[in-house]
Design a protein around this motif. Structure first.
Motif, PDB file in Angstrom:
ATOM      1  N   THR A 189       7.357  -8.191  -1.290  1.00 55.64           N
ATOM      2  CA  THR A 189       7.519  -7.154  -0.270  1.00 55.64           C
ATOM      3  C   THR A 189       7.167  -7.739   1.095  1.00 55.64           C
ATOM      4  O   THR A 189       6.382  -8.673   1.192  1.00 55.64           O
ATOM      5  CB  THR A 189       6.645  -5.916  -0.565  1.00 55.64           C
ATOM      6  N   GLY A 190       7.786  -7.177   2.123  1.00 50.15           N
ATOM      7  CA  GLY A 190       7.557  -7.705   3.470  1.00 50.15           C
ATOM      8  C   GLY A 190       8.086  -9.118   3.605  1.00 50.15           C
ATOM      9  O   GLY A 190       7.495  -9.953   4.287  1.00 50.15           O
ATOM     10  N   ALA A 191       9.220  -9.397   2.967  1.00 47.72           N
ATOM     11  CA  ALA A 191       9.723 -10.773   2.861  1.00 47.72           C
ATOM     12  C   ALA A 191      10.649 -11.190   3.992  1.00 47.72           C
ATOM     13  O   ALA A 191      11.162 -12.303   3.986  1.00 47.72           O
ATOM     14  CB  ALA A 191      10.441 -10.960   1.531  1.00 47.72           C
ATOM     15  N   SER A 192      10.862 -10.336   4.985  1.00 46.39           N
ATOM     16  CA  SER A 192      11.808 -10.698   6.047  1.00 46.39           C
ATOM     17  C   SER A 192      11.232 -11.694   7.038  1.00 46.39           C
ATOM     18  O   SER A 192      11.977 -12.462   7.649  1.00 46.39           O
ATOM     19  CB  SER A 192      12.290  -9.441   6.787  1.00 46.39           C
ATOM     20  N   ALA A 244       2.641  -8.402  -3.218  1.00 47.37           N
ATOM     21  CA  ALA A 244       2.572  -7.163  -2.445  1.00 47.37           C
ATOM     22  C   ALA A 244       2.082  -7.515  -1.047  1.00 47.37           C
ATOM     23  O   ALA A 244       0.878  -7.541  -0.778  1.00 47.37           O
ATOM     24  CB  ALA A 244       1.658  -6.154  -3.137  1.00 47.37           C
ATOM     25  N   ASN A 245       3.021  -7.813  -0.187  1.00 38.98           N
ATOM     26  CA  ASN A 245       2.708  -8.336   1.131  1.00 38.98           C
ATOM     27  C   ASN A 245       3.034  -7.373   2.266  1.00 38.98           C
ATOM     28  O   ASN A 245       2.539  -7.549   3.370  1.00 38.98           O
ATOM     29  CB  ASN A 245       3.479  -9.653   1.323  1.00 38.98           C
ATOM     30  N   ALA A 246       3.855  -6.366   2.008  1.00 38.06           N
ATOM     31  CA  ALA A 246       4.273  -5.455   3.088  1.00 38.06           C
ATOM     32  C   ALA A 246       3.048  -4.839   3.743  1.00 38.06           C
ATOM     33  O   ALA A 246       2.126  -4.384   3.075  1.00 38.06           O
ATOM     34  CB  ALA A 246       5.182  -4.366   2.543  1.00 38.06           C
ATOM     35  N   GLY A 247       3.047  -4.848   5.045  1.00 40.69           N
ATOM     36  CA  GLY A 247       1.947  -4.247   5.788  1.00 40.69           C
ATOM     37  C   GLY A 247       2.266  -4.220   7.264  1.00 40.69           C
ATOM     38  O   GLY A 247       3.077  -5.005   7.747  1.00 40.69           O
ATOM     39  N   ILE A 248       1.662  -3.284   7.945  1.00 39.55           N
ATOM     40  CA  ILE A 248       1.844  -3.185   9.382  1.00 39.55           C
ATOM     41  C   ILE A 248       0.507  -2.947  10.054  1.00 39.55           C
ATOM     42  O   ILE A 248      -0.424  -2.421   9.458  1.00 39.55           O
ATOM     43  CB  ILE A 248       2.821  -2.048   9.773  1.00 39.55           C
ATOM     44  N   GLY A 249       0.425  -3.349  11.294  1.00 38.24           N
ATOM     45  CA  GLY A 249      -0.745  -3.065  12.113  1.00 38.24           C
ATOM     46  C   GLY A 249      -0.301  -2.239  13.306  1.00 38.24           C
ATOM     47  O   GLY A 249       0.817  -2.385  13.794  1.00 38.24           O
TER      48      GLY A 249
END
Length: 139
Positions: A9-12, A83-88
């Motif tokens: 996830t968050g692979a872009s 599981a890497n997707a994340g935002i700040g």
């Protein structure tokens, strides 16, 4: 390693892009996901390693977004989940509007925990699989 499947996830961009590159280089088929169209270009980059790559554009801050990702698995066994997707949100907390910090919490915590719950059951049942969580509330 034939037919081994990794989800990143968050692979872009960033860490997720690098994790997906490593998995593809190691021979894993990939399902890569992000909440932006750039995920399709990233997926084409991962194909250079000769594995099957599927991109999914989904908002992992929502249950529906996570379910969209899981539907793409199409019954395959998941061997690795990154599981890497994340935002700040950035800036001073007291200056953030509720919608902004809520989206961050829903992406970094709620969506990630729901994804983990859905994937871990099968891994525990077969006593096999790997999970790496790199996303966090500090996103």
């Amino acid at each position: 390693m034939a037919d081994k499947l990794a989800i990143v996830t968050g692979a872009s961009t960033g860490i997720g892009f690098e994790l997906a590159t490593i998995a593809a280089r190691d021979g894993y088929d990939l399902i890569v996901v992000a909440d932006e169209p750039l995920i399709d270009a990233a997926a084409r980059d991962f194909e250079q390693f000769g594995t099957d790559v599927q991109s999914v554009e989904a908002d992992l801050s929502t249950i529906d977004g996570v379910d969209t990702l899981l539907a793409a698995v199409n019954g395959r066994r998941i061997d690795v989940l990154c599981a890497n997707a994340g935002i700040g949100t950035g800036g001073a907390f007291l200056n953030q509007d509720v919608a902004s910090w809520r989206h961050s919490v829903d992406t970094n915590i709620t969506g990630t925990v729901y994804l983990l719950q859905r994937v871990l059951g099968d891994m525990v049942a077969r006593d096999d699989g790997k999970i790496l969580v790199t996303g966090s509330i500090a996103g």
